[in-house]
Write an enzyme that holds these catalytic residues in place. Structure first.
Site, PDB file in Angstrom:
ATOM      1  N   HIS A  65       1.015  -1.390   0.086  1.00 36.39           N
ATOM      2  CA  HIS A  65       0.090   0.297  -0.365  1.00 36.39           C
ATOM      3  C   HIS A  65       0.960   1.121   0.021  1.00 36.39           C
ATOM      4  O   HIS A  65       1.018   1.636   1.183  1.00 36.39           O
ATOM      5  CB  HIS A  65      -0.690   0.007   1.433  1.00 36.39           C
ATOM      6  N   ARG A  67      -0.334   4.507  -0.711  1.00 38.64           N
ATOM      7  CA  ARG A  67      -0.685   4.970   0.103  1.00 38.64           C
ATOM      8  C   ARG A  67      -0.810   6.418  -0.542  1.00 38.64           C
ATOM      9  O   ARG A  67      -1.982   7.871  -0.804  1.00 38.64           O
ATOM     10  CB  ARG A  67      -0.601   5.728   1.253  1.00 38.64           C
ATOM     11  N   ASN A 100      -6.961   0.359  -2.252  1.00 36.03           N
ATOM     12  CA  ASN A 100      -8.141   1.129  -0.827  1.00 36.03           C
ATOM     13  C   ASN A 100      -7.667   2.355  -0.749  1.00 36.03           C
ATOM     14  O   ASN A 100      -7.158   3.006   0.241  1.00 36.03           O
ATOM     15  CB  ASN A 100      -8.040   0.321  -0.036  1.00 36.03           C
ATOM     16  N   HIS A 172      -9.037  -9.662  -0.328  1.00 35.80           N
ATOM     17  CA  HIS A 172      -8.451 -10.123   1.291  1.00 35.80           C
ATOM     18  C   HIS A 172      -9.739 -10.560   1.985  1.00 35.80           C
ATOM     19  O   HIS A 172     -11.281 -10.556   1.411  1.00 35.80           O
ATOM     20  CB  HIS A 172      -9.013  -8.879   1.529  1.00 35.80           C
ATOM     21  N   HIS A 220      -2.444 -13.181   2.155  1.00 37.03           N
ATOM     22  CA  HIS A 220      -2.199 -13.330   3.458  1.00 37.03           C
ATOM     23  C   HIS A 220      -2.470 -13.586   4.209  1.00 37.03           C
ATOM     24  O   HIS A 220      -4.138 -13.574   5.009  1.00 37.03           O
ATOM     25  CB  HIS A 220      -2.449 -11.335   4.100  1.00 37.03           C
ATOM     26  N   ASP A 294       2.164  -6.876   2.604  1.00 39.05           N
ATOM     27  CA  ASP A 294       1.262  -6.036   3.485  1.00 39.05           C
ATOM     28  C   ASP A 294       1.910  -4.796   4.058  1.00 39.05           C
ATOM     29  O   ASP A 294       1.583  -4.758   4.599  1.00 39.05           O
ATOM     30  CB  ASP A 294       0.591  -6.887   3.427  1.00 39.05           C
ATOM     31  N   GLY A 309      -2.770  -2.753  10.706  1.00 40.45           N
ATOM     32  CA  GLY A 309      -1.547  -2.940   8.809  1.00 40.45           C
ATOM     33  C   GLY A 309       0.370  -2.339   9.101  1.00 40.45           C
ATOM     34  O   GLY A 309       0.572  -1.667  10.962  1.00 40.45           O
TER      35      GLY A 309
HETATM   36 ZN   LIG Z   1      -3.409  -5.389   2.763  1.00 40.53          ZN
END
Ligand SMILES: [Zn+2]
Length: 409
Positions: A65, A67, A100, A172, A220, A294, A309
């Protein structure tokens, strides 16, 4: 987009045919304009490494991620440049970024806008599109956050799979129905019990049996009970793969550093020692295909407010180096780059994960010296790491991205 360089490098090359790391031969690898041009008997080079070091294809992380998105609202914790720097410190030369975001890549326009940002990364980046009701392009991978959706049945999942036929769909896997039942529980771990993951994986595999025209990738995996389900599905020939993440292999609920207890939230949560051992065995066997991070670079303040996370890119290589031995060379190579190379080929058209003429000249050099993730050396912008204080049996000596030495220790 990473720059392309010319470089010759000599050292022992970790080959899938080697029985063990001691069995690897020296070679000189010549990279021209970022692509491997030649793998020849040793004749020196711009960089020469001793027999204690091993040259491997650069690592590929299928789950990060970064971001950054067009809203720019989360770049205080990470962006493509800083995530790429953390990747390079961890020997990771290519990564897949998750969708996300505040402005999620869920339309062609938003995806293209995020793509322009990702092109600034110093490593290769593939962007996942957000899976909603149907694909919006046919040349990208998708991510489904099952845990964030309304509760759904196997039949509804099969219908969704029909809509996503032909795609590569990462999921997920926590069942929203189980999460809803546990919403009021006292702790994060109790609100996200193993039953949620086990139920989700069972439903996803049942839906895949009914509608097997896509590639399903389980993100994961954390509960040991999922391993026999995945093994059986693979034996049946279902198009399914799975990843395990660093933190689920390094920590369990008991061994997470007590000083960071307030930071321990992660989804799915840290489990038990038995789960950790089951995941490592599954990675060794190949039931779990790939090692991922992750990487979730939340700041300490966000962690204290409960954000889930951990950052992991900086630590990937030091941890991975310790898997050489527990994993035979062929499995090690597959788990750290070979499996993901199939993904990269599909979405970039290029050959990653190989030391052979024509392959992308992105390499990692590993040394057997114990190493850790030191506070002063974090390159992730979020400013902390759960691995600070961990000592791993190996280190990343050098990372080369498309023929350019990007990191040296
Ligand atoms: Zn993730």
């Amino acid at each position: 987009m990473p720059a392309r360089g010319d470089l010759t490098i000599e050292g022992r090359v970790l080959a899938p045919s080697a029985r063990n790391a001691g069995d690897c031969r020296r070679a000189t690898i010549r990279i021209a304009a970022g692509v491997i041009a030649e793998v020849a008997p040793p004749r020196g080079g711009d960089m020469v490494f001793g027999d204690d070091c091993l040259i491997a294809p650069g690592f590929i992380d299928l789950h990060a991620h970064c971001r950054e998105d067009p809203s720019g609202t989360q770049t205080h914790k990470e962006d493509f440049a800083s995530a790429g720097a953390a990747a390079i410190a961890g020997g990771v030369v290519a990564l897949a970024d998750m969708p996300n975001n505040p402005e999620p890549p869920s339309t062609p326009e938003r995806y293209a806008a995020k793509r322009r940002l990702a092109d600034r990364a110093p490593v290769d980046v593939v962007l996942f599109g957000l899976a909603e009701t149907a694909p919006f392009r046919d040349d990208i991978p998708y991510k489904l956050f099952l845990s964030e959706r309304p509760a759904c049945s196997e039949a509804e999942l099969a219908e969704l799979f029909r809509a996503f036929a032909g795609t590569w769909l990462a999921v997920h896997a926590e069942d929203p129905a189980v999460l809803a039942e546990r919403r009021g529980a006292a702790t994060h771990e109790e609100r996200r019990p193993r039953e949620a993951e086990i139920a989700a994986v069972a439903k996803l595999l049942a839906a895949l049996r009914a509608e097997p025209r896509l590639h399903l990738h389980i993100c994961h995996v954390s509960a040991g009970e999922c391993v026999p389900m995945l093994r059986a599905a693979k034996r049946e020939g279902l198009p399914v793969s799975a990843e395990a993440c660093l933190h689920h292999l390094v920590f369990d609920a008991e061994t997470f550093p007590p000083a960071l207890r307030a930071y321990r939230n992660v989804n799915p949560p840290l489990r038990t020692k038995a789960d950790r051992e089951a995941l490592l065995e599954a990675l060794r066997e190949g039931v779990i295909d790939a090692l991922a991070t992750d990487h979730a670079p939340h700041t300490p303040a966000e962690k204290e407010r409960g954000a889930s996370g951990f950052p992991g890119l900086d630590a990937y290589g030091a941890f991975a180096a310790g898997l050489l031995g527990p994993l035979a060379p062929a499995r090690f190579l597959d788990a750290t780059s070979g499996f993901a190379a199939g993904f990269m080929r599909r979405f970039t058209g290029e050959t990653f994960g190989a030391i052979a003429p024509g392959a992308v000249g992105s390499l990692v050099v590993l040394a057997p010296r114990p190493s850790g993730v030191r506070k002063q050396s974090y390159t992730t912008k979020c400013g902390w790491s759960p691995y600070a204080g961990c000592t791993f049996p190996g280190e990343v000596r050098t990372t080369i991205v498309r023929g350019v030495p990007a990191y040296r220790r």
